[in-house]
Design a protein around this motif. Structure first.
Motif, PDB file in Angstrom:
ATOM      1  N   ASN A  72       0.730  -1.154  -0.069  1.00  0.00           N
ATOM      2  CA  ASN A  72      -0.097  -0.158   0.004  1.00  0.00           C
ATOM      3  C   ASN A  72       0.848   1.284   0.054  1.00  0.00           C
ATOM      4  OD1 ASN A  72      -2.391  -1.752  -0.016  1.00  0.00           O
ATOM      5  ND2 ASN A  72      -2.429  -1.350   2.103  1.00  0.00           N
ATOM      6  N   VAL A  73       1.955   1.160   0.627  1.00  0.00           N
ATOM      7  CA  VAL A  73       2.736   2.384   0.937  1.00  0.00           C
ATOM      8  C   VAL A  73       3.901   2.546  -0.134  1.00  0.00           C
ATOM      9  CG1 VAL A  73       2.036   2.960   3.378  1.00  0.00           C
ATOM     10  CG2 VAL A  73       4.253   1.623   2.539  1.00  0.00           C
ATOM     11  N   GLY A  74       4.431   1.464  -0.711  1.00  0.00           N
ATOM     12  CA  GLY A  74       5.345   1.586  -1.670  1.00  0.00           C
ATOM     13  C   GLY A  74       6.600   1.267  -1.195  1.00  0.00           C
ATOM     14  N   LYS A  75       7.727   1.194  -2.279  1.00  0.00           N
ATOM     15  CA  LYS A  75       8.941   0.932  -1.977  1.00  0.00           C
ATOM     16  C   LYS A  75       9.798   1.477  -1.116  1.00  0.00           C
ATOM     17  CE  LYS A  75      13.317   0.147  -4.494  1.00  0.00           C
ATOM     18  NZ  LYS A  75      13.903   0.129  -5.773  1.00  0.00           N
ATOM     19  N   HIS A  76       9.412   2.988  -1.390  1.00  0.00           N
ATOM     20  CA  HIS A  76      10.503   4.022  -0.489  1.00  0.00           C
ATOM     21  C   HIS A  76       9.911   3.998   0.974  1.00  0.00           C
ATOM     22  CE1 HIS A  76      12.365   4.933  -4.186  1.00  0.00           C
ATOM     23  NE2 HIS A  76      11.332   5.099  -4.804  1.00  0.00           N
ATOM     24  N   VAL A  77       8.797   4.013   1.104  1.00  0.00           N
ATOM     25  CA  VAL A  77       8.271   4.256   2.648  1.00  0.00           C
ATOM     26  C   VAL A  77       8.515   2.886   3.304  1.00  0.00           C
ATOM     27  CG1 VAL A  77       6.333   4.408   4.124  1.00  0.00           C
ATOM     28  CG2 VAL A  77       6.562   5.697   2.056  1.00  0.00           C
ATOM     29  N   ALA A  78       8.374   1.597   2.861  1.00  0.00           N
ATOM     30  CA  ALA A  78       8.794   0.556   3.012  1.00  0.00           C
ATOM     31  C   ALA A  78      10.111   0.404   3.623  1.00  0.00           C
ATOM     32  CB  ALA A  78       8.135  -0.753   2.327  1.00  0.00           C
ATOM     33  N   GLN A  79      11.069   0.831   2.490  1.00  0.00           N
ATOM     34  CA  GLN A  79      12.254   0.537   2.959  1.00  0.00           C
ATOM     35  C   GLN A  79      12.955   1.553   4.087  1.00  0.00           C
ATOM     36  OE1 GLN A  79      14.486   1.633  -0.548  1.00  0.00           O
ATOM     37  NE2 GLN A  79      16.314   0.312   0.226  1.00  0.00           N
ATOM     38  N   LYS A  80      12.335   2.749   4.230  1.00  0.00           N
ATOM     39  CA  LYS A  80      12.771   3.682   5.306  1.00  0.00           C
ATOM     40  C   LYS A  80      11.902   3.233   6.525  1.00  0.00           C
ATOM     41  CE  LYS A  80      13.310   8.167   4.773  1.00  0.00           C
ATOM     42  NZ  LYS A  80      13.005   9.574   4.346  1.00  0.00           N
ATOM     43  N   GLU A  94       8.068 -14.969  20.751  1.00  0.00           N
ATOM     44  CA  GLU A  94       7.080 -15.888  20.266  1.00  0.00           C
ATOM     45  C   GLU A  94       7.415 -16.422  18.908  1.00  0.00           C
ATOM     46  OE1 GLU A  94       4.427 -16.932  22.063  1.00  0.00           O
ATOM     47  OE2 GLU A  94       5.204 -15.479  23.694  1.00  0.00           O
ATOM     48  N   LYS A  95       7.359 -17.506  18.996  1.00  0.00           N
ATOM     49  CA  LYS A  95       7.705 -18.402  17.754  1.00  0.00           C
ATOM     50  C   LYS A  95       6.536 -18.184  16.484  1.00  0.00           C
ATOM     51  CE  LYS A  95       7.245 -23.170  15.701  1.00  0.00           C
ATOM     52  NZ  LYS A  95       6.905 -24.183  15.943  1.00  0.00           N
ATOM     53  N   ASP A  96       5.403 -17.961  17.080  1.00  0.00           N
ATOM     54  CA  ASP A  96       4.338 -17.512  15.753  1.00  0.00           C
ATOM     55  C   ASP A  96       4.729 -16.043  15.527  1.00  0.00           C
ATOM     56  OD1 ASP A  96       2.945 -19.976  16.426  1.00  0.00           O
ATOM     57  OD2 ASP A  96       1.682 -19.231  17.773  1.00  0.00           O
ATOM     58  N   VAL A  97       5.229 -15.260  16.075  1.00  0.00           N
ATOM     59  CA  VAL A  97       5.392 -13.856  15.602  1.00  0.00           C
ATOM     60  C   VAL A  97       6.631 -13.943  14.475  1.00  0.00           C
ATOM     61  CG1 VAL A  97       6.271 -11.589  16.104  1.00  0.00           C
ATOM     62  CG2 VAL A  97       4.520 -12.834  17.534  1.00  0.00           C
ATOM     63  N   ARG A  98       7.766 -14.803  15.132  1.00  0.00           N
ATOM     64  CA  ARG A  98       8.681 -14.974  14.080  1.00  0.00           C
ATOM     65  C   ARG A  98       8.186 -15.777  12.886  1.00  0.00           C
ATOM     66  NH1 ARG A  98      11.006 -16.758  18.854  1.00  0.00           N
ATOM     67  NH2 ARG A  98      11.251 -18.991  18.018  1.00  0.00           N
ATOM     68  N   SER A  99       7.367 -16.617  12.963  1.00  0.00           N
ATOM     69  CA  SER A  99       6.922 -17.556  11.723  1.00  0.00           C
ATOM     70  C   SER A  99       6.163 -16.301  10.907  1.00  0.00           C
ATOM     71  CB  SER A  99       5.998 -18.570  12.109  1.00  0.00           C
ATOM     72  OG  SER A  99       6.800 -19.460  12.926  1.00  0.00           O
ATOM     73  N   ALA A 100       5.162 -15.633  11.525  1.00  0.00           N
ATOM     74  CA  ALA A 100       4.577 -14.592  10.505  1.00  0.00           C
ATOM     75  C   ALA A 100       5.318 -13.748   9.929  1.00  0.00           C
ATOM     76  CB  ALA A 100       3.402 -13.953  11.374  1.00  0.00           C
ATOM     77  N   LEU A 101       6.462 -13.092  10.669  1.00  0.00           N
ATOM     78  CA  LEU A 101       7.359 -12.192   9.839  1.00  0.00           C
ATOM     79  C   LEU A 101       7.963 -13.045   8.611  1.00  0.00           C
ATOM     80  CD1 LEU A 101       9.015  -9.906   9.372  1.00  0.00           C
ATOM     81  CD2 LEU A 101      10.752 -10.679  11.090  1.00  0.00           C
ATOM     82  N   ALA A 102       8.494 -14.261   8.754  1.00  0.00           N
ATOM     83  CA  ALA A 102       9.098 -15.149   7.693  1.00  0.00           C
ATOM     84  C   ALA A 102       7.951 -15.285   6.669  1.00  0.00           C
ATOM     85  CB  ALA A 102       9.034 -16.335   8.069  1.00  0.00           C
ATOM     86  N   GLU A 103       6.569 -15.490   6.822  1.00  0.00           N
ATOM     87  CA  GLU A 103       5.628 -15.427   5.783  1.00  0.00           C
ATOM     88  C   GLU A 103       5.508 -14.225   5.085  1.00  0.00           C
ATOM     89  OE1 GLU A 103       2.126 -16.502   7.737  1.00  0.00           O
ATOM     90  OE2 GLU A 103       2.941 -18.558   8.420  1.00  0.00           O
ATOM     91  N   GLN A 104       5.974 -13.107   5.656  1.00  0.00           N
ATOM     92  CA  GLN A 104       5.801 -11.856   4.976  1.00  0.00           C
ATOM     93  C   GLN A 104       6.889 -11.467   4.188  1.00  0.00           C
ATOM     94  OE1 GLN A 104       2.867  -9.821   5.536  1.00  0.00           O
ATOM     95  NE2 GLN A 104       2.438 -11.676   6.385  1.00  0.00           N
ATOM     96  N   GLY A 106       8.413 -12.811   1.599  1.00  0.00           N
ATOM     97  CA  GLY A 106       8.400 -12.894   0.044  1.00  0.00           C
ATOM     98  C   GLY A 106       7.798 -11.822  -0.442  1.00  0.00           C
ATOM     99  N   GLU A 107       6.573 -11.318   0.173  1.00  0.00           N
ATOM    100  CA  GLU A 107       5.918 -10.157  -0.353  1.00  0.00           C
ATOM    101  C   GLU A 107       6.559  -8.520  -0.199  1.00  0.00           C
ATOM    102  OE1 GLU A 107       1.494  -8.106  -0.212  1.00  0.00           O
ATOM    103  OE2 GLU A 107       1.881  -9.561   0.758  1.00  0.00           O
ATOM    104  N   LEU A 108       7.347  -8.774   1.028  1.00  0.00           N
ATOM    105  CA  LEU A 108       8.212  -7.389   1.339  1.00  0.00           C
ATOM    106  C   LEU A 108       9.311  -7.439   0.315  1.00  0.00           C
ATOM    107  CD1 LEU A 108       8.504  -5.009   3.120  1.00  0.00           C
ATOM    108  CD2 LEU A 108       9.664  -6.542   4.685  1.00  0.00           C
ATOM    109  N   ALA A 109       9.935  -8.522   0.022  1.00  0.00           N
ATOM    110  CA  ALA A 109      11.238  -8.501  -0.828  1.00  0.00           C
ATOM    111  C   ALA A 109      10.766  -8.089  -2.425  1.00  0.00           C
ATOM    112  CB  ALA A 109      11.611  -9.939  -0.940  1.00  0.00           C
ATOM    113  N   GLU A 110       9.602  -8.626  -2.770  1.00  0.00           N
ATOM    114  CA  GLU A 110       8.883  -8.200  -3.950  1.00  0.00           C
ATOM    115  C   GLU A 110       8.692  -6.654  -4.170  1.00  0.00           C
ATOM    116  OE1 GLU A 110       5.635 -10.076  -6.307  1.00  0.00           O
ATOM    117  OE2 GLU A 110       6.104 -11.807  -5.406  1.00  0.00           O
ATOM    118  N   ILE A 111       8.115  -5.940  -2.982  1.00  0.00           N
ATOM    119  CA  ILE A 111       8.175  -4.679  -3.087  1.00  0.00           C
ATOM    120  C   ILE A 111       9.069  -3.826  -3.093  1.00  0.00           C
ATOM    121  CG2 ILE A 111       6.852  -2.736  -1.643  1.00  0.00           C
ATOM    122  CD1 ILE A 111       5.058  -4.761  -2.837  1.00  0.00           C
ATOM    123  N   LEU A 112      10.287  -4.165  -2.124  1.00  0.00           N
ATOM    124  CA  LEU A 112      11.549  -3.683  -2.054  1.00  0.00           C
ATOM    125  C   LEU A 112      12.493  -3.795  -3.301  1.00  0.00           C
ATOM    126  CD1 LEU A 112      12.496  -4.464   1.724  1.00  0.00           C
ATOM    127  CD2 LEU A 112      11.603  -2.385   0.858  1.00  0.00           C
TER     128      LEU A 112
END
Length: 143
Positions: A72-80, A94-104, A106-112
């Motif tokens: 939603n916010v784009g590459k530059h805001v996400a990066q900063k 919490e393992k679940d929080v770390r796992s949720a981050l791992a799931e994110q 891929g999408e974050l890498a595409e945006i960046l």
């Protein structure tokens, strides 16, 4: 609430109504997931604040929004603003929080990388439209 005795159902409904009033008095909104969030904050600000909340389920809910927020916010805001959060989130207790981050990631890498950045694509489309309009104007002016 299905399956609850009427007295308990009434108590739960009253408690939920009270929480909503208290949240409204504090500029908080109870969203669809049931979490209270300060509605004056932007999506990014909420993720920055609530990804480190003392309640694990709240951290989990906001970490799960990182990919969508980045889109939603784009590459530059996400990066900063979002990228600097990752080292601390990956060390969450919490393992679940770390796992949720791992799931994110891929999408974050595409945006960046710029491949999934919808805001950049829209800007590029606008540039193409403007250059086409300018070209048409020049052609009309110089037949």
């Amino acid at each position: 609430f299905y399956g609850c005795p009427p007295l308990l159902n009434g108590l739960i409904s009253s408690l939920y109504a009270w929480v909503r009033v208290q949240a409204a008095n504090m500029n908080l909104g109870v969203n669809r997931s049931g979490f209270a969030a300060d509605e004056r904050l932007s999506e990014v600000q909420r993720i920055v604040r609530y990804s480190f909340h003392s309640i694990p389920i709240t951290r989990l809910a906001y970490v799960r929004r990182i990919g969508d927020c980045a889109a939603n916010v784009g590459k530059h805001v996400a990066q900063k603003q979002l990228l600097p959060l990752l080292p601390r989130i990956q060390r969450d207790q919490e393992k679940d929080v770390r796992s949720a981050l791992a799931e994110q990631l891929g999408e974050l890498a595409e945006i960046l990388s710029g491949r999934g950045d919808q805001t950049e694509k829209k800007e590029d489309e606008k540039k193409v439209e403007v250059s086409m309009d300018e070209t048409l104007e020049k052609l009309k002016a110089n037949p």
